[in-house]
Design an enzyme around this catalytic site. Sequence first.
Site, mmCIF file in Angstrom:
data_model
loop_
_atom_site.group_PDB
_atom_site.id
_atom_site.type_symbol
_atom_site.label_atom_id
_atom_site.label_comp_id
_atom_site.label_asym_id
_atom_site.label_seq_id
_atom_site.Cartn_x
_atom_site.Cartn_y
_atom_site.Cartn_z
ATOM 1 N N TRP A 1 1.218 -0.831 -0.094
ATOM 2 C CA TRP A 1 0.135 0.365 -0.092
ATOM 3 C C TRP A 1 0.868 1.230 0.238
ATOM 4 C CZ3 TRP A 1 -3.780 -2.748 -2.141
ATOM 5 C CH2 TRP A 1 -4.172 -3.656 -1.276
ATOM 6 N N ASP A 2 2.135 1.409 0.701
ATOM 7 C CA ASP A 2 2.787 2.494 0.345
ATOM 8 C C ASP A 2 3.861 2.029 -0.546
ATOM 9 O OD1 ASP A 2 3.249 3.049 3.635
ATOM 10 O OD2 ASP A 2 4.432 2.162 4.402
ATOM 11 N N MET A 3 4.003 1.470 -1.372
ATOM 12 C CA MET A 3 4.362 1.776 -2.626
ATOM 13 C C MET A 3 3.176 2.283 -3.557
ATOM 14 S SD MET A 3 7.099 0.704 -1.862
ATOM 15 C CE MET A 3 8.792 1.176 -3.436
ATOM 16 N N GLY B 1 2.479 5.347 -3.154
ATOM 17 C CA GLY B 1 3.858 6.677 -3.478
ATOM 18 C C GLY B 1 3.801 6.727 -4.965
#
Lengths: 418, 418
Positions: free
Chosen positions: A173-175, A178
């Site tokens: 989810w972070d990637m 981003g």
Amino acid sequence: MSTETPDRSAFAGAAPLQGLRVIEFSAFVAAPSCGLALAQLGADVIRIDPIGGNIDAKRLPLNAHGNSLYWASLNHGKRSIEINPRDPRGRTLMQDLITAPGPAGGIFLTNLGVDGDLGYEALSARRPDLIMVQLSGSPDGANAVDYTVNCAAGFPLVTGNGQQPVNHVLPAWDMLAGMTLATAILAAERHRRLTGEGQLVKLTLADVAFATAANLGYVADVEVNGNSRSADGNFLYGAYGDAFVTSDGRHVMVVAISDRQWKALVRAIGIESQLTAAAVALGHTLDTEDGRWQARELISAVFRPWFAARTLEDVTKAFNDRSLLWGPYRDFQQMLTEDHRVSEANPMFKRIDHPGYGRFLTTGSPLSFSRSTRTPVSPASIIGADTVQVMHDVLQVDETRTASLQADGVLGGKQPST
Amino acid sequence: MSTETPDRSAFAGAAPLQGLRVIEFSAFVAAPSCGLALAQLGADVIRIDPIGGNIDAKRLPLNAHGNSLYWASLNHGKRSIEINPRDPRGRTLMQDLITAPGPAGGIFLTNLGVDGDLGYEALSARRPDLIMVQLSGSPDGANAVDYTVNCAAGFPLVTGNGQQPVNHVLPAWDMLAGMTLATAILAAERHRRLTGEGQLVKLTLADVAFATAANLGYVADVEVNGNSRSADGNFLYGAYGDAFVTSDGRHVMVVAISDRQWKALVRAIGIESQLTAAAVALGHTLDTEDGRWQARELISAVFRPWFAARTLEDVTKAFNDRSLLWGPYRDFQQMLTEDHRVSEANPMFKRIDHPGYGRFLTTGSPLSFSRSTRTPVSPASIIGADTVQVMHDVLQVDETRTASLQADGVLGGKQPST
């Protein structure tokens, strides 16, 4: 459409994002990965950290000197400036950097809970065409990180065999957030180019996860069919694919989606007639993706002894048909030693020295643009190492004044720039 | 920088990507998710499919009528045209659409192995400012899909308890590649705006995965430290976080990264003094992220009975401190029934009818732009349903001519547009 008279000479052959400056005030993964992607396409990305670094400065893994390889890997190719955000002069310098004049600047990327003099209202009063892109945790205002978003979004309970939730290790989810932030910055920059207007763009990590679950059909499956997908081991969903262990203890993933891939697979394993007979006996059809998915347990049961009787090398030899979709599982070490795609033979990678961190294979952008050569892969800065240079280049502050601010604890970066 | 005299009135208040037209020729997840993201920001995205749909037209889950909810979920908000790519007239119409004149157009997105008259050379000869963005499987030219990229990139062998590889269920590489393609399109469109030049942008799914493994520090850990990360169950890496089961059989994820979060957690569980005493006895310090990570097995052992003695409701009551980072695991059904963020209370979602597919909660962009209202959520087309309209709008082909091409099997979409 607008009438434009671009100065072609300044951009012809240049990196795709040359002429863009992004001020990043961030921690952890999502916003830093956005800044990295933009830097790799030629943007001038300046990461601001509190003196000593932000909360992610010492994230594992560390090298023998205690410097974070995680930090270096996510922040290479950016410039790093240390500013004390608790000092009013530091806050003003942060405002100055974010709103520095010039058409290149005025883009602020953050995943921190900034407000007040670092909020959009105050900053855009100083620079009306400011683009600010801000990631937060949850649309209800609560804090959230990848792990607490992930548990809410359905996937861990259908990963593995279903007896207990399985967290992903990749901070997916972070990637994904981003790259969504990168898209947002470029969309807002397009709007600014066309209208002169800046704006605030907001995103939450939880919405990225929920949108993905919906966009992949899991929400519709519940709402239309009343069906909530259940765990199914390593099977590929909706066609045939599974993981197998070899006689030498390696694991391989085998996938057949199209009929051509399926035929190549049963041909390579050499059990077409037996498998078809067994399928007929059990009322399965293997002629369609859906039929193979229904028969997946049978297929894997028939395939398993074949893999168990062969080494990875045997399987590799037998699977030399280019229409086969398969591959060995590799850990990170094996990825580096066995896979020629993870080496300098791949133009995305270059092995470079990162002073203070060490020498390692480092990424450029995975994107290749035919109008420009790949942007050179550049090292990570020791946190704060570019303080003097950034103060000079962006704010035209001379070294004497910067040194005085360093002595007062307003700025860091007293070590020489590397 | 270029001198620009934008026509502000045409774009003020408009969706961020108004005025962009993207022709998508795609299948499966990555490129369609890119097209969806762009459509949700106001681009006119036209997906071309062979008559009857591409290889992903019948991907599970299906609804009771056999229409794919997966397809509808990934392709809503786009227009759909059916063209027979095996007919020379069909190929020419595809070229016409991709290279249609006008400043809005000339963006071609594909994850299929197109070449010849649909390759960049032929298309850019027709329209020199064409932007073509093409995703393929692997930098060595081999085919690859999310599953066969994933096994190569290290993560499945460190997911779960490490006894065997665990595939992710979320097609993370596809989704991340999709947003990378969106960033690529906007970067190339910026370059075209500044220089007039089009270009070919290439990306491989495998490079997206390998770059991610490197950017997260796993490559540097191997190269600098000689360390390949191993599996660690549901623990969060580098700080404290773990999953627990409650007395009513639910699971919760609990995370403490900052000292403040850690203190809030031990306060809520009420075992601060016992835990500290046990840590001292075993030589652990709980005052740092790294110390808590080293002591993670001890911490979880101490916490586990507390969760096992409480229902999810009990835990929810005890965890009412907003500084706590935690959440229940939910399957896709529970996500919809329990989480108010996955409902029309969240402005990203709207429950709409998709004729032929059903009524379900549908996403807009997770991004919110302060200069424009959210682009309305729009339904998925039945494949080919916009054929007549697209032929008219983009190529100025009248209905009689389109009907004749439909009768000849060059175009599909004979059902009325919905």
